[in-house]
Enzyme design. Structure first.
Site, PDB file in Angstrom:
ATOM      1  N   ASP A 219       0.836  -1.197   0.000  1.00  0.00           N
ATOM      2  CA  ASP A 219       0.000   0.000   0.000  1.00  0.00           C
ATOM      3  C   ASP A 219       0.875   1.253   0.000  1.00  0.00           C
ATOM      4  O   ASP A 219       1.945   1.284   0.605  1.00  0.00           O
ATOM      5  CB  ASP A 219      -0.873  -0.022   1.273  1.00  0.00           C
ATOM      6  CG  ASP A 219      -1.837   1.143   1.346  1.00  0.00           C
ATOM      7  OD1 ASP A 219      -2.719   1.221   0.477  1.00  0.00           O
ATOM      8  OD2 ASP A 219      -1.703   1.971   2.266  1.00  0.00           O
ATOM      9  N   GLU A 256       0.948  -0.450  -5.042  1.00  0.00           N
ATOM     10  CA  GLU A 256       0.062   0.660  -5.368  1.00  0.00           C
ATOM     11  C   GLU A 256       0.916   1.915  -5.486  1.00  0.00           C
ATOM     12  O   GLU A 256       1.439   2.414  -4.490  1.00  0.00           O
ATOM     13  CB  GLU A 256      -0.980   0.869  -4.264  1.00  0.00           C
ATOM     14  CG  GLU A 256      -1.877   2.055  -4.561  1.00  0.00           C
ATOM     15  CD  GLU A 256      -2.535   2.657  -3.315  1.00  0.00           C
ATOM     16  OE1 GLU A 256      -3.641   3.185  -3.450  1.00  0.00           O
ATOM     17  OE2 GLU A 256      -1.938   2.605  -2.228  1.00  0.00           O
TER      18      GLU A 256
END
Ligand code: CA
Length: 508
Positions: A219, A256
Site C-alpha cells: 500500500d 500501489e
C-alpha cells in the site's frame, strides 16, 4: 539431556525445512507469476462462515472452488490485521489476524487450500503508516523522551507544518506535531530510523517464511518519502526486497503507486515486481464511455517500453477498477459493455486483477463503503453466508443477478468471464506477449496485435452499439479463431462484429 535437546531441536528444524520445501514446491511447480490471473477480495464483504454477517477467512476458503472454477490463480486479500476501522488500512498489530476475520490457523488453512488449487495468496501490507492506536504510536505520543518517539515523524517547525497543513496533526498539547499523510489516525512511520526499517522487514519475513503467504500488495508505496526524495524511496524498496530474498526468493510484490508510468519505472528496478496500471484503468474507462479507441495498444506498448528501460524483469498489474474507485458497471451506459470491458482486460498483456463482484456486474459509487458492498451470492434469504456488513445502495436485489443465477445461464456476464479467462489461460501469449496497435482502423474499433517470437494474435473490439463491418487487409492472413462475437465470411473476407463484440484470432 543435552543430546536429547539437540535431537529435538534438529527434528524441529528439519520439520520446518520440509514444510518450507513443500510449500515452495507447490508454488514452483505451478503457473509462472506472469501467466496468472488475480482476484481482489475485501474479506469483510465476501463470505461469512460463522453467522455474524461479516465475511471471514474461512468464508474465503469456502469460495476457493468458485474461484478455481472461474479460472483465477491468485487472490489478493485487503488488510487482514487487527485495526480499528472496517477497511483495516490502519494496523494495530502486524503479526495478527483481525478477530472478525478468524485466526492465524484459519489463515494457514486458507493458504493450504488455495495452494492445493494452484491459487497464490497475497495480502495487503500497509507499512507507510500504522494506526494511531498501534502500541508504538501510543508510546511515541507520550513525550519527546519516549524510546518509540522516533518511530514516527515529529516537528515543532511551524514553517514546515504550514506548508502541508492537512498532514501535520496535534497531539494533546504536545510542543511537536506528528506527520500523518492520509489522516490523523494514520501516523507515518519514520523510515530514517533504522529500528523502523528492521521492524518492517521483520514483519514481511514473518508473513512469507512463517505464515506462508506468497507476497504482498504494498500500500501507498510512493509515500514512504515525499516525492522530492524519490530516490530514497526507491532504495528503501530495494532494501526490503533484497532482505526478503535472503530467506525466500519466491514471492511477489505488487505495488500501489497511484501515478503515471514514468513515475513507476524507477521502482521496478530491483524493488517491486509489479505496479498497478492506473493509466490503463483510466484509458479503458474513457474508451468505454466515449466508445472510441484512444490508442490503447500503442499506449500500453509504450508503457512497457518505459518499464523495460528501467528493469529487464517486470510485470504489469492490469485492472478495470479497484476498491478505491467507482465500480466499472456504474460508469457504463449499456450493460452489454460489461462483457466488452472483460474482453479488453483479458486480451491485454500483464497480470489481470479482477475486483470481487466485477464478474457479476456489481454496482458501486463512492463513498468508499458503497464500492465495497456485500458480494451477491444468491437471492435474498437463500444463502446464509451472504454478508450484511452494510445495507447496499447499489448492488441491491433486482439490480445485480447473483452468482448462483448467473452460473445457470450461459449468456451471463459470469459465463463470459469464464470463457475469456479460459482462453487467456490456454494461450499464454495473451499474458506474456508484446502489444502494438494496428493502424488504419476506424477508432470505433479497438484493434491490436499481441506477439512473441513464435506467434501473433489479432484482437479487434467493436466499441459501438451497432453491428460493425470491417473489411481490412488485416483479415487476409487469418488463422485459428479463438473467439468471435459476430460473423465472418471466408469468401468475401467480410467481418461483422456484434454490438460491443470481439474477435480474437491467430495470424498465420
Ligand atoms: Ca463472520
Amino acid at each position: 539431556m543435552r543430546i536429547l535437546v539437540l535431537i529435538l531441536i534438529s527434528s524441529i528444524i528439519s520439520v520446518s525445512c520440509n514444510e518450507q520445501a513443500a510449500k515452495n514446491q507447490i508454488r514452483k511447480s505451478s503457473t509462472p507469476i506472469g501467466e496468472r490471473i488475480f482476484y481482489e477480495i475485501f474479506v469483510h464483504a465476501y463470505y461469512d462462515s460463522d453467522g455474524d454477517g461479516i465475511g471471514d477467512l474461512n468464508g474465503v476458503t469456502a469460495k476457493l472452488d468458485y474461484l478455481q472454477g472461474l479460472g483465477v490463480s491468485g487472490i489478493w486479500l485487503l488488510p487482514v490485521h487487527p485495526s480499528p476501522t472496517y477497511h483495516k488500512y490502519d494496523v494495530i498489530d502486524y503479526y495478527g489476524i483481525h478477530p472478525d476475520y478468524g485466526t492465524m490457523e484459519d489463515m494457514k488453512t486458507l493458504l493450504d487450500e488455495a495452494h492445493k488449487r494452484n491459487i497464490m495468496v497475497i495480502i495487503d501490507m500497509v507499512v507507510n503508516h500504522s494506526s494511531s492506536e498501534h502500541i508504538y504510536f501510543q508510546e511515541a505520543s507520550k513525550g519527546e523522551n519516549n524510546p518509540f518517539r522516533d518511530y514516527y515523524v515529529w516537528s515543532s517547525d511551524t514553517l514546515i507544518q504550514r506548508q502541508e497543513p492537512h498532514h501535520w496533526h496535534s497531539n494533546n498539547g504536545d510542543r511537536e506535531k506528528y506527520y500523518g499523510f492520509f489522516w490523523k489516525g494514520m501516523p507515518d512511520f519514520n523510515f530514517d530510523n533504522p529500528a523502523v526499517r528492521e521492524e518492517i522487514k521483520k514483519i514481511g519475513k514473518f508473513w512469507i517464511t512463517e505464515v506462508g503467504v506468497d507476497g504482498f500488495r504494498l500500500d501507498a508505496v510512493k509515500y514512504i518519502y515525499p516525492d522530492s526524495l524519490v530516490q530514497k524511496n526507491v532504495e528503501w524498496w530495494q532494501e526490503y526486497r533484497a532482505f526478503l530474498e535472503d530467506s525466500d526468493d519466491d514471492f511477489f510484490l505488487v505495488a500501489e503507486i497511484w501515478d503515471e508510468s514514468t513515475s513507476i519505472g524507477p521502482f521496478l528496478d530491483r524493488g517491486i515486481h509489479a505496479a498497478f496500471n492506473f493509466e490503463l484503468s483510466f484509458a479503458i474507462e474513457e474508451l468505454l464511455i466515449k466508445r472510441r479507441d484512444p490508442g490503447l495498444g500503442r499506449m500500453l506498448g509504450e508503457i512497457h517500453e518505459r518499464y523495460q528501460e528501467a528493469s529487464d524483469s517486470f510485470y504489469d498489474a492490469i485492472f478495470l477498477k479497484n476498491h478505491d474507485q467507482n465500480r466499472i458497471m456504474s460508469l457504463l451506459t449499456d450493460p452489454r459493455q460489461a462483457k466488452l470491458a472483460a474482453s479488453i482486460l483479458f486480451t491485454l498483456p500483464g497480470i489481470p486483477f479482477i475486483y470481487y463482484g466485477e464478474e457479476i456486474a456489481m454496482l458501486g459509487l463512492k463513498p468508499d463503503e458503497y464500492i465495497r458492498e456485500p458480494m451477491v451470492w444468491d437471492l435474498p434469504g437463500q444463502d446464509s453466508g451472504q454478508t450484511n456488513w452494510i445495507e447496499p445502495r447499489h448492488s441491491t436485489p433486482g439490480k445485480v443477478t447473483p452468482v448462483k443465477q448467473q452460473m445457470e445461464n450461459n449468456t451471463s456476464l459470469l459465463f463470459h468471464y469464464k470463457k475469456m479467462i479460459s482462453i487467456r489461460n490456454e494461450h499464454k501469449i495473451l499474458s506474456t506477449g508484446s502489444i502494438r496497435s494496428l493502424n488504419h482502423i476506424p477508432d470505433s474499433f479497438c484493434a491490436y496485435e499481441l506477439y512473441n517470437a513464435d506467434n501473433k494474435i489479432l484482437v479487434i473490439h467493436n466499441l459501438v452499439d451497432k453491428t460493425a463491418n470491417l473489411d481490412s487487409e488485416l483479415l487476409k492472413s487469418r488463422g485459428r479463431v479463438l473467439y468471435l462475437s459476430g460473423t465472418y465470411s471466408e469468401e468475401t473476407r467480410d467481418l461483422q462484429l456484434d454490438p460491443f463484440g470481439t474477435l480474437i484470432q491467430y495470424v498465420d
